[in-house]
Structures are given as C-alpha cells and as structure tokens.
Design an enzyme around this catalytic site. Structure first.
Site, PDB file in Angstrom:
ATOM      1  N   ARG A 100     -36.917 -91.253  57.187  1.00  0.00           N
ATOM      2  CA  ARG A 100     -36.323 -92.594  57.123  1.00  0.00           C
ATOM      3  C   ARG A 100     -34.829 -92.573  57.446  1.00  0.00           C
ATOM      4  NH1 ARG A 100     -40.834 -92.683  57.425  1.00  0.00           N
ATOM      5  NH2 ARG A 100     -42.412 -93.657  56.101  1.00  0.00           N
ATOM      6  N   SER A 142     -41.935-101.093  51.704  1.00  0.00           N
ATOM      7  CA  SER A 142     -41.588-100.120  50.666  1.00  0.00           C
ATOM      8  C   SER A 142     -40.138-100.303  50.232  1.00  0.00           C
ATOM      9  CB  SER A 142     -41.799 -98.694  51.179  1.00  0.00           C
ATOM     10  OG  SER A 142     -43.172 -98.459  51.433  1.00  0.00           O
ATOM     11  N   GLU A 169     -35.060 -97.533  50.089  1.00  0.00           N
ATOM     12  CA  GLU A 169     -35.388 -97.562  51.512  1.00  0.00           C
ATOM     13  C   GLU A 169     -34.887 -98.864  52.123  1.00  0.00           C
ATOM     14  OE1 GLU A 169     -39.461 -97.683  54.146  1.00  0.00           O
ATOM     15  OE2 GLU A 169     -39.227 -96.031  52.727  1.00  0.00           O
TER      16      GLU A 169
END
Length: 313
Positions: free
Chosen positions: A176, A226, A296
C-alpha cells in the site's frame, strides 16, 4: 480560508472548471466532508499543470484526489485548492500487450478494457471503486494481487509543474505504498504490462472476485474500503472483530457487521463519527493484542478538533 483572489484568478485561468465552497461529500465514497475553498476539475494534463503551477507560485495548499474512494475529509472542509482528476484525464488505450491509462480512468473501466482485449492481470480489480491515479499511488491490491506488479512505467507531475517518467523500480512499490506518498508527485498516466488470456477465463475470474466481494464486504452502504492496513501475518478486520468492536456504532458511522475493517455510513455520518470509531478500534486492538493499526485511508482537512473530541468520548 485561502485568499478570495485564488478563486477569481483560477476561474479566469480555467473558465468553467473552478468552483468555490464545493461540498466534498459529493466527491468521496464515504459521502462525508465539508466544503473546499477552491475545487478544480481540469480537462487534460495541460490544465492540470496550470493549476499545479498556480498553486506553487501562490504558495497555496494543494490537494489532489481521484474518485475519493480511500479518503476521509474533515467536517470543516479543506482550506486550500482541491484538484479532482476525473473524466478529463481518463483515456485508456491498448497497444499489443500494453495498456496505457490516464490517472482519472476508473479501475473497473481498465479491467473491462483489458478483458475485452484478451489481456490478463487486471481481474482482481473487479468491483473495486477508484481510479488509476490513487490506485497506483497506494499500490492498491486485493486477494494477493497488487497493481504495482503490472506497472512498467509512469508519467508524473511534480508540484512545480514539471513532467517526468519513472520506471516500476523507481516507483519503489511496497505494501500500500509508493514514492508518490512520500514526495509531492501526481500520477498523470501509467503504462501496464499484461499477458494474453482467454476472454472467457478473464470474465469468469472477474465474476468470482466480484461475487466474493459481495459476500464479504458491505457494498450496500457508503464506505472507503479498508480503513486500516493489515499488520504483518494478520488482518486488521480479524483483530478488530476479536476485540469485540464489530457492529459498534457512533452516530451514523458503524464498524461493519460484515467486515470489521470497513466503517460504513448508515445515513448522515460525519468525519467526527468515523474518527471516533477509528480511535476506538486502534485503542482496543493495541490493548488486547499489542498491535498498532496503521491507517490505509487518507485524511485531508483539519481534523485536529474532531480527534480531540473523539479522545474525550
């Protein structure tokens, strides 16, 4: 607020592309967020460059967004200039086994174009909201696949208005993450390497990914996907659920009863509501498992007051 002159000058520079006081909840998948001082939707990379150069010259705060699918905007809005990369920068082209997609291209559109051309690699994007720009910047992924693995080269724009190209290796993709998150860079276009695959096989795999997503994710409510990154060797959703927070609600924000790493908007949730749940999830997981969850989602705007209030709840 930013100087009123910023709006006037940008409106003259890009007629019809600039708005003042634009509600950011209209531009995030959470459907949350106060107004931006100045909101710009450029038509093409040259208009994007003009906005960036203007912000640099005037020392104005600049925020670049795509589909707003991984974004929480403060209830008080955003002080500065928000640039939305969308339809004006969304071209998709195919050359052999390569796909070139501009930053505003929807992930679903790129996956569909690849499937129609018999090119494999993008199947895991089925059902994921968002655009190429944000997805490459954060190296979006699902089911063990990451978009960075398909990247061959990207075209970037720095905050001084200069274009540059970087290879996959230079992008330093990680879980990520990429260099875009650590430097003032904007993705303009990406070149992806794919592989030939039977169209029917592509279609069937995309349907499997989509069916799994419908079973395991709360797609019927606005969310940002998420909320936390998965810690090494575990998942944020499992830890939050084991900490007993699944279904917890603050205002109209709720930790999903279907997937605990999703916070959904049940109707009129605020950034304050979401931040309260984020704080509670972090505290509970740290207390029970000794694991510090990392966000995130990206937060823009001044949320300090909201965070302070949340910690007092």
């Amino acid at each position: 607020m930013v100087e009123p002159a910023f709006y006037r000058e940008l409106a003259e520079l890009l007629p019809g592309r600039v708005r003042a006081g634009e509600p950011m909840k209209k531009h995030t998948t959470w459907r949350i967020g106060g107004p931006s001082d100045v909101f710009v939707e450029p038509e093409g990379r040259e208009e994007l460059r003009r906005v960036v150069c203007y912000a640099s010259r005037r020392d104005a705060p600049l925020y670049v967004i795509g589909n707003g699918s991984n974004l929480l905007v403060a209830d008080g809005g955003v002080r500065g200039i928000v640039v939305k990369i969308g339809k004006g920068l969304s071209r998709i082209s195919i050359k052999g086994n390569k796909i070139i997609a501009e930053a505003g291209a929807r992930l679903a559109g790129v996956a569909a174009a690849a499937g129609e051309a018999g090119l494999g690699g993008f199947e895991f994007l089925a059902g994921i909201p968002g655009t190429i720009g944000g997805a490459v910047a954060m190296n979006a992924g699902a089911n063990g696949f990451s978009l960075g693995n398909l990247v061959e080269e990207v075209l970037l724009l720095d905050f001084h208005g200069e274009f540059c190209r970087k290879t996959k290796e230079e992008m330093k993709f990680g879980y990520r993450s990429s260099i875009i998150q650590k430097a003032p860079l904007i993705l303009v276009e990406a070149l992806f390497s794919c592989y030939p695959r039977n169209k029917e096989e592509i279609r069937e795999e995309m349907e499997r990914f989509l069916a799994r997503r419908k079973l395991t994710q709360p797609l019927c409510y606005p969310s940002a996907g998420s909320v936390f990154k998965n810690p090494p060797g575990d998942t944020a959703g499992r830890l939050i659920e084991m900490a007993g927070l699944k279904g917890m609600r603050v205002g109209d924000a709720q930790i999903s009863t279907l997937h605990a790493n999703f916070i959904v908007n049940l109707g009129s949730a605020t950034a304050r509501d979401v931040l309260a749940l984020i704080e509670k999830a972090r505290e509970a997981v740290l207390a029970r498992f000794g694991v510090e969850l990392k966000l995130e989602v990206k937060i823009i705007g001044n949320c300090q007051a909201e965070v302070a209030e949340c910690r007092s709840l």
